[in-house]
Design an enzyme around this catalytic site. Sequence first.
Site, PDB file in Angstrom:
ATOM      1  CE  LYS A  81      -3.973   1.981   2.495  1.00  0.00           C
ATOM      2  NZ  LYS A  81      -4.800   1.869   3.717  1.00  0.00           N
ATOM      3  CB  SER A 156      -8.025   3.909   2.672  1.00  0.00           C
ATOM      4  OG  SER A 156      -7.168   3.208   3.574  1.00  0.00           O
ATOM      5  CB  SER A 180      -8.329   1.193   5.600  1.00  0.00           C
ATOM      6  OG  SER A 180      -9.033   2.403   5.661  1.00  0.00           O
TER       7      SER A 180
END
Lengths: 503, 99
Positions: A81, A156, A180
């Site tokens: 990420k 997210s 997330s």
Amino acid sequence: MSELTRLTAAEIAVKVQAREVSAVEVAQAHLDRIAAVDHAVHAFLHVDTERALAAAKAVDDDVAAGRPAASPLAGVPLALKDVLAMQGAPTTCGSKVLENWQPPYDATVTQRLLRAGVVVLGKTNMDEFAMGSSTENSAFGPTRNPWDLDRIPGGSGGGSSAALAAFEAPLAIGTDTGGSIRQPGSVTGTVGVKPTYGTVSRYGLVAFSSSLDQAGPCARAVLDAALLHEVIAGYDPLDSTSIDAPVPPVVAAVREGATGDLKGVRVGVVTEFAGDGYEPGVTAAFTAAIEQLRDLGAEIVEVSCPSFDLALPAYYLIAPSEASSNLARFDAMRYGLRIGDDGTHSAEEVMSLTRAAGFGAEVKRRIMLGTYALSAGYYDAYYGSAQKVRTLIMRDFDAAFAKVDVLVSPTTPTTAFKIGERTADPMAMYRADLCTIPSNLAGNAALSVPCGLSDGLPVGLQIMSPALQDHRGYRVAAAYEAARDAAQGGPLIHRVPELEVSR
Amino acid sequence: MPSISRAEVAHLARLARLAVTEEELDLFAGQLDQIVAAVAQVGQVADQDIPPTSHAVPLTNVFRRDQVRPGLTQRQALASAPAAEDGRFRVPRILGEEA
């Protein structure tokens, strides 16, 4: 699609060590897959082809020389990420403020991955500064859900979850501040784990809400998540909130769970997380999963956690408050974007112009909300009360875990919604995190494991464990996963529709 | 419950060093008002005698060892600077015109 991209991480690692396949072939198969489908999915913001192949080559050299594997995941590709720093590549956090910014150091998570021989393929898309539940808040365009390209992959960490579901990578790293990791896992039919707060270092993780942020493993199978968990977790003196305690034995718990016996395990169903707002298909899949757990020998009881109803409002005060402070560092002075530096504007004006141009709408909303909540006159009513709610939620968890070993709920009230459906209504977007937030506020462990489909879209089962008892959730998840696959004739993720491949 | 006006959004934006347009003032006033109305539910515990929790892990005074370890070099520190001059960060003037 190359068969290599269908394998689990555990299978890849074994084949690489047995020289059935080289790590370079595995990495190349995944890079080819990214090249073929990422135009449609947009899971990646940056693909690190050369370094990925070099890292894979280093693993192959180790194998050829007879050196022991650096870890049980040596040679396995991973999608990182874009909130975690990795030298030599941009770390953008999905924001124009950090577009092209290259960190001068590696996050501890990154360093552990590289040392373990994990092959980092690139950086994945995300809601700007991890604020969002759909990845639509990325400054670089949304990521699409491989189950239905018109739908969101969660957020997210939508880039990480979509990369897994699109078979672009067998492993990914996410970060979970309010859900997330787990909510993207739920809506893409993948496994997402938020470890106990403080057990995975936050050093080099760009801060959103420091008392809640936690990095964790994402995978297509529970065992793979556990293997990755043990690679990234552990005490780190560079993170002052890091817990100096042994990593919970999550891999052993998965192997125990996979035997399919949950006798003596008490599972609590959170009564607050049901009813209005929960899609019937989600409720049906969740109920069927509970029955499956009962068939495995678990004792199922209902548990009320009354303060969980206040978790969402408390979170949307605490997280924005911490964010308003954390994001003050983006001041256009030492790194990142700078706008208006033409000699006519003062430093303060340059700051305001830069932040106006560099931050998206959701980030601005949260900064202002946090600034408001922390203002003199409102502090006690908002931030102070939210901190009291946090105490009540921890007490609810303590009372519940005195009666049961794990708590369960749907991971999120709905399946993947359509891109654009909630962008104009922040509160509707926030409700995606309803069931995941309590574990962030209390800091305990929680994970999401796929538990069926509703109208062809994945549903997630959330399993919550007490702090530092992460292995309990893994055991239950592994038992459930094995029973689910046996009942449904194979892994759920293999039912994802074929993506159109470009050449 | 207080409602959030355009003027209040302008004030918050100023505090947060965010330049906002007229359209943004309208948009954010409406949205923040809606969000604050929803999160204000926490006020129901305001009068109760409950200790606040700021952090899930009760840690205090975490010290590192007093040991020298390498940090960033000057070159590394300046590598991502928006502007640098003579080995330092170059920043816009600090005082406004009226000062």
